[in-house]
Write an enzyme that holds these catalytic residues in place. Sequence first.
Site, PDB file in Angstrom:
ATOM      1  N   GLN A  52     -28.310  38.553  46.829  1.00  0.00           N
ATOM      2  CA  GLN A  52     -27.013  38.490  47.499  1.00  0.00           C
ATOM      3  C   GLN A  52     -25.925  39.100  46.627  1.00  0.00           C
ATOM      4  O   GLN A  52     -26.106  39.320  45.429  1.00  0.00           O
ATOM      5  CB  GLN A  52     -26.658  37.031  47.802  1.00  0.00           C
TER       6      GLN A  52
ATOM      7  N   TYR B 256     -15.791  18.524  48.849  1.00  0.00           N
ATOM      8  CA  TYR B 256     -17.099  18.986  49.353  1.00  0.00           C
ATOM      9  C   TYR B 256     -18.228  18.300  48.587  1.00  0.00           C
ATOM     10  O   TYR B 256     -19.170  17.756  49.186  1.00  0.00           O
ATOM     11  CB  TYR B 256     -17.203  20.505  49.210  1.00  0.00           C
TER      12      TYR B 256
ATOM     13  N   ASP C 145     -23.709  26.527  41.973  1.00  0.00           N
ATOM     14  CA  ASP C 145     -22.388  26.401  41.353  1.00  0.00           C
ATOM     15  C   ASP C 145     -22.339  25.249  40.360  1.00  0.00           C
ATOM     16  O   ASP C 145     -21.413  25.157  39.550  1.00  0.00           O
ATOM     17  CB  ASP C 145     -21.308  26.221  42.425  1.00  0.00           C
TER      18      ASP C 145
ATOM     19  N   GLU D 249     -32.774  26.246  42.324  1.00  0.00           N
ATOM     20  CA  GLU D 249     -31.863  27.347  42.685  1.00  0.00           C
ATOM     21  C   GLU D 249     -32.597  28.670  42.480  1.00  0.00           C
ATOM     22  O   GLU D 249     -33.124  28.928  41.395  1.00  0.00           O
ATOM     23  CB  GLU D 249     -30.601  27.289  41.822  1.00  0.00           C
TER      24      GLU D 249
ATOM     25  N   ASP E  42     -37.741  29.656  44.297  1.00  0.00           N
ATOM     26  CA  ASP E  42     -37.565  29.487  45.736  1.00  0.00           C
ATOM     27  C   ASP E  42     -37.928  28.039  46.063  1.00  0.00           C
ATOM     28  O   ASP E  42     -38.995  27.553  45.678  1.00  0.00           O
ATOM     29  CB  ASP E  42     -38.488  30.463  46.467  1.00  0.00           C
ATOM     30  N   CYS E  43     -37.060  27.353  46.793  1.00  0.00           N
ATOM     31  CA  CYS E  43     -37.283  25.922  47.008  1.00  0.00           C
ATOM     32  C   CYS E  43     -38.453  25.632  47.947  1.00  0.00           C
ATOM     33  O   CYS E  43     -39.040  24.547  47.881  1.00  0.00           O
ATOM     34  CB  CYS E  43     -36.013  25.255  47.525  1.00  0.00           C
TER      35      CYS E  43
ATOM     36  N   ASP F  24     -28.059  21.876  49.667  1.00  0.00           N
ATOM     37  CA  ASP F  24     -26.832  22.665  49.509  1.00  0.00           C
ATOM     38  C   ASP F  24     -27.136  24.156  49.681  1.00  0.00           C
ATOM     39  O   ASP F  24     -26.500  25.006  49.069  1.00  0.00           O
ATOM     40  CB  ASP F  24     -26.228  22.403  48.122  1.00  0.00           C
TER      41      ASP F  24
ATOM     42  N   TYR G  79     -11.669  25.754  52.450  1.00  0.00           N
ATOM     43  CA  TYR G  79     -12.258  26.184  53.720  1.00  0.00           C
ATOM     44  C   TYR G  79     -11.192  26.385  54.791  1.00  0.00           C
ATOM     45  O   TYR G  79     -11.397  27.122  55.750  1.00  0.00           O
ATOM     46  CB  TYR G  79     -13.278  25.159  54.219  1.00  0.00           C
TER      47      TYR G  79
ATOM     48  N   GLU H 145     -10.433  24.534  57.141  1.00  0.00           N
ATOM     49  CA  GLU H 145     -10.919  24.002  58.412  1.00  0.00           C
ATOM     50  C   GLU H 145     -11.703  22.727  58.103  1.00  0.00           C
ATOM     51  O   GLU H 145     -12.225  22.565  57.001  1.00  0.00           O
ATOM     52  CB  GLU H 145     -11.806  25.007  59.153  1.00  0.00           C
TER      53      GLU H 145
END
Length: 365
Positions: free
Chosen positions: A147, A176, A200, A219, A254-255, A275, A350, A352
């Site tokens: 990404q 959050y 994060d 992660e 990879d989970c 998450d 966010y 929102e």
Amino acid sequence: MAAARHSTLDFMLGAKADGETILKGLQSIFQEQGMTESVHTWQDHGYLATYINKNGSFANLRIYPHGLVLLDLQSYDGDAQGKEVDSLLNKVEERMKELSQDSTERVKRLPPIVRGGAIDRYWPTADGRLVEYDIDKVVYDEDSPYQNIKILHSKQFGNILILSGDVNLAESDLAYTRAIMGSGKEDYSGKDVLILGGGDGGILCEIVKLKPKMVTMVEIDQMVIDGCKKYMRKTCGDVLDNLKGDCYQVLIEDCIPVLKRYAKEGREFDYVINDLTAVPISTSPEEDSTWEFLRLILDLSMKVLKQDGKYFTQGNCVNLTEALSLYEEQLGRLYCPVEFSKEIVCVPSYLELWVFYTVWKKAKP
């Protein structure tokens, strides 16, 4: 980098407003700027006048027969041209007051949109509304194998992590992290916890403070961790400095294979915190691969969750009622029966309201 400044000015006039009078009344303002005029007329659809300046700026004036008048101006985003555009808009607004003779029902002048700038300040909300953030600096911008990773600085929210164009978390967003951990209602002391995603470091940082037995965070993207441990330290503290601590370990994997392995081994957790991703916006769960991924994660998570354990995850924007309802339908299709509750939380960056879910297995009869 040269950027374009797009300014708008809208008027809603009474139905009896005369389009030709308005057009002629505004022409002199553009002529004073040395702009070249081109006018298109439709018998039943009003007027479109285009004005072009020698410096490359231009304006479109659209006059509709029902009283809507729209002015769009584009120019370079420089101080000199910006002042010229503001002056022009002020003159048009004053002249329109004279021409409309108090028949103006509404005047709307939005802040200009800057397009193509070195810093992108515009990010859509989950339900499709445009938001301009107060971004003043690009802190980090790298492409990982998975990404694009950006960390941008906001005057209000601090550094913001953005993954492939999706606002993930800002330094201001402890709300959050608390919500996806159960909003302070859970006792993590002595518990086994599995975090899916969370690069994060916010969730890991907060749970470690609560004296768990062991936290395993899975992660996939090392570069997210590398960026956040350097530029999101208000969120992650020092937990990402090492992939292992007294009560936690971070697996760069990879989970899905990890979950399958844990399920095969019979390993179980008191808490599973997902998450990874929000509930998809798409309302075609049979066609969208994101929904397929979400269902797989849910099923595998239930297999490694203790009978009395809890699964926490984010949903999406509270306005996306159809997508949220579809997610709740998916909960009813898991390999084991579950129950759930949800909470609506205001996450500062966010802009929102955001929905969070708690899922648990139904008690065995």
